[in-house]
Motif scaffolding. Structure first.
Motif, short mmCIF file in Angstrom:
data_model
loop_
_atom_site.label_atom_id
_atom_site.label_comp_id
_atom_site.label_asym_id
_atom_site.label_seq_id
_atom_site.Cartn_x
_atom_site.Cartn_y
_atom_site.Cartn_z
N PHE A 187 0.82 -1.20 0.00
CA PHE A 187 0.00 0.00 0.00
C PHE A 187 0.86 1.26 0.00
O PHE A 187 0.55 2.24 -0.67
CB PHE A 187 -0.95 0.00 1.20
N MET A 213 0.20 3.83 -2.73
CA MET A 213 -0.44 5.10 -2.35
C MET A 213 0.46 6.29 -2.64
O MET A 213 -0.04 7.32 -3.11
CB MET A 213 -0.83 5.05 -0.88
N TRP A 218 0.21 6.78 -6.38
CA TRP A 218 -1.14 7.22 -6.75
C TRP A 218 -1.36 8.68 -6.32
O TRP A 218 -1.92 9.48 -7.06
CB TRP A 218 -2.16 6.30 -6.06
N TYR A 219 -0.88 9.01 -5.13
CA TYR A 219 -1.16 10.33 -4.57
C TYR A 219 -0.47 11.43 -5.37
O TYR A 219 -1.07 12.43 -5.73
CB TYR A 219 -0.68 10.38 -3.11
N SER A 220 0.82 11.20 -5.63
CA SER A 220 1.54 12.28 -6.32
C SER A 220 1.30 12.23 -7.81
O SER A 220 1.35 13.26 -8.48
CB SER A 220 3.03 12.17 -6.02
N ASN A 221 1.00 11.02 -8.33
CA ASN A 221 0.53 10.91 -9.71
C ASN A 221 1.52 11.51 -10.72
O ASN A 221 1.12 12.20 -11.67
CB ASN A 221 -0.82 11.62 -9.82
N LEU A 251 -8.45 -11.99 8.62
CA LEU A 251 -9.68 -12.47 9.25
C LEU A 251 -9.51 -13.91 9.74
O LEU A 251 -10.04 -14.27 10.79
CB LEU A 251 -10.85 -12.37 8.27
N MET A 308 -6.66 -14.11 12.86
CA MET A 308 -6.62 -13.16 13.97
C MET A 308 -6.84 -13.87 15.29
O MET A 308 -6.19 -13.57 16.28
CB MET A 308 -7.65 -12.06 13.76
#
Lengths: 453, 177
Positions: A323, A327, A330-333, A365, A368
């Motif tokens: 991530f 991310m 993706w954020y700064s693109n 899931l 855990m």
């Protein structure tokens, strides 16, 4: 002592033979002539809804409409014919790349399991873990695959650039480099000689550690003192330093350079997390297999619980890195970085997002609860899902750069997995027969046998 | 206030305490409470206490936190005032989701952690200015105290506890809480 059951040995041979046949078939059918590809593209354009149509291919729709309206001026027709040739050649190259890429992904995946286990093993020794010595022989057996596995990966990579037609790494193609300023700037690092030498250094270092760690471990069984243990502790610490450098560089060389225009700083860590969790999962699966066969009375559910905790935690760690990489880009693109993810988002949506479900949502899931981590079939089920997820992870790293939108999971992919799964099983279980399954005289052996959580 | 009699058996070693607990349980006496200066590993199992469910509450609190984060950001960033901020796609939640993940994560952890701690305080009846329930101050330092209710079987119990290695046995009146 473990004896390699005939059934399992036969099974591994069947896998290898089936795999080889399928890989051969993949290579036989991947060399399409120009006309074949032309026909294929026309058929796809007529049918619509094919793989290629879903993807945003810039040239394809443009020239298809031109095709239908056959009244162009001469100039336009020439330009169009040129573009058409280029497009067909591009697709032809992608189709030819597919068996190479399928083979490479599977080879890398099984190599990375063994290498991740080697790192885990070294960490257990260097940290003087008290719970894991009962699993050491299983880890040592898995790491037996490091040497053959890594050599195969390196050979496939080199072969793709020598006997192949630059099917994996376009920077190996002098034609491409001649027209590509960006790659020209990187030829100091990205050249076949350097690639080969670095690969040999990595493999030699890993195999040397594996060889000596195994030797000291066996020697410690019959020793009168702890000198072998001390040696293995020292080389484990040294290896971990060597490993983190070479692993990082290996991931640039063997994976990131399939996209020579793209770079990411945490890529090495990301690949590491993937190999680490796959290695740990394989330790759990092989341990459970041997336990059901009655070879490991000294392994109890507490050991399983600890391995499952590692599977759980490192799955989250992998997600964190996945991530973080996604991310930030993706954020700064920034166009030069973001194309990497655009290609994956447009053409690989299901594998790209599906692997996050398999590698993160499912394990988080399932594993855990502390009770579930002690239930063998639960751990096996989750482990298989994690391994599948990390195969897809490698698939997502290699395929978009080699076959682009012409990907599919068919005979070349599945038979490559079968081939290397068979080889992996054969090598690992043969190594298991070479030594007792419980370390003797290892300083933490007693603690590990009585370990309970 | 109804007053009942209890026996306080005091030990000065946690291993002796553990074996005493097992013996007393084997004789089918009900142990009211045990006071120790530090966690004694395995004491809850020996006493037969039910496992804690606080991890389950924490999981549910985490889900609440995740829901709060998603609902809040969906309303603020997507529904209420979908501005164009630096070209980020605020057309739907999923399109802009990566930017929200850090907050989703932090609020999940925040809710899970804090609500679990508060649950722990409530469930164990701990708060500031709470009157300490401590039958013997030495149990906060180096002594272990086992409290057993007496139902007219004092001498039998006292004998049993002496055998278990108690260094001191007191019969006391206890105010019911």
């Amino acid at each position: 002592m473990y004896t390699f059951s005939n059934k399992l040995r036969t099974f591994s041979f069947i896998l290898m033979i089936l795999g080889l046949l399928g890989v051969g078939y993949g290579f036989m059918t991947s060399h399409k002539s120009f006309e074949d590809v032309e026909h294929l593209l026309e058929a796809e354009a007529h049918h619509g809804g094919g793989h290629a149509e879903e993807a945003t291919h810039h040239q394809a729709p443009a020239h298809n409409t031109h095709d239908n309206a056959e009244h162009n001026t001469h100039n336009a027709a020439d330009a169009h014919a040129d573009e058409h040739t280029k497009h067909v050649e591009h697709v032809m190259h992608q189709i030819a790349n597919r068996p190479w890429a399928a083979l490479y992904v599977a080879a890398f995946f099984f190599m990375m399991i063994a290498l991740g286990t080697l790192a885990f093993y070294a960490i257990q020794i260097a940290s003087q873990a008290g719970w894991s010595p009962v699993l050491f022989r299983i880890m040592e057996a898995i790491t037996a695959y490091v040497l053959p596995g890594a050599i195969i990966v390196l050979l496939i990579a080199i072969a793709s650039g020598t006997i192949g037609h630059y099917n994996l790494f376009i920077w190996m193609d002098p034609e491409v480099v001649a027209h590509d300023k960006l790659i020209q700037g990187k030829t100091g690092f990205l050249n076949l000689t350097g690639f080969t030498i670095r690969g040999i250094v990595f493999i030699a270092g890993w195999a040397a550690y594996r060889h000596f760690a195994r030797k000291f471990s066996i020697a410690q069984d019959t020793a009168d003192d702890n000198s072998n243990y001390k040696k293995s502790f020292r080389i484990a610490a040294g290896f971990l330093v060597f490993f983190i450098y070479t692993e990082s560089m290996m991931s640039w060389d063997w994976i990131m350079s399939v996209d020579p225009h793209w770079f990411s700083t945490l890529f090495g860590w990301y690949v590491f997390a993937s190999m680490f969790v796959s290695g740990i999962t394989t330790i759990a699966l092989i341990t459970l297999y041997l336990k059901t066969k009655g070879y490991l009375e000294f392994v109890n559910e507490n050991h399983l619980h600890d391995v499952a905790k590692f599977m759980f935690a490192i799955s989250i760690f992998w997600t964190y890195l996945w991530f973080s990489q996604f991310m930030l880009i993706w954020y700064s693109n920034i166009p030069e970085e973001v194309t990497y993810f655009i290609a994956r988002f447009n053409d690989y949506k299901l594998p790209f997002l599906g692997m996050v479900v398999l590698n993160f949502v499912f394990p988080i899931l399932m594993l855990m609860s502390a009770d579930y981590k002690r239930v063998p079939w639960f751990v096996v089920m989750t482990g298989l899902v994690i391994l599948l997820g990390h195969y897809i992870d490698v698939f997502n790293m290699i395929m978009p750069a080699t076959v682009g939108d012409r990907w599919s999971v068919g005979i070349p992919e599945i038979s490559s997995i079968l081939l290397f799964a068979g080889l992996f099983i054969f090598v690992v279980f043969t190594a298991l027969t070479k030594a007792p399954l419980l370390v003797k005289r290892y300083p933490f052996r007693k603690e590990s046998e009585e370990f309970h959580y | 206030m109804e007053a009942s009699k209890v026996i306080h058996a005091i030990y000065n070693d946690d291993d002796v305490l553990m074996s005493a607990v097992k013996k007393v349980k084997a004789e089918k006496h009900h142990i009211e409470e045990i006071y120790t200066p530090f966690p004694v590993h395995g004491l809850d199992k020996a006493m037969g206490l039910a496992p804690t469910r606080i991890a389950i509450t924490a999981f549910m609190y985490g889900l609440v936190g995740l829901t709060v984060a998603i609902t809040m950001m969906n309303f603020i960033m997507i529904k209420d005032w979908p501005q164009n901020i630096g070209g980020k796609p605020s057309f739907s939640y999923i399109e802009n989701m990566p930017a929200f993940v850090p907050i989703m994560f932090e609020l999940t952890v925040f809710f899970a952690a804090h609500l679990m701690v508060i649950t722990f305080y409530l469930r164990s009846r701990m708060w500031p200015f709470k009157k300490a329930e401590n039958p013997d101050p030495r149990t906060t330092d180096d002594h272990f105290l086992m409290e057993i209710a007496v139902h007219g079987n004092e001498s039998e119990l006292e004998n049993l506890l002496k055998q278990t290695g108690a260094v001191e046995i007191n019969l006391v009146d206890k105010e019911a809480h």
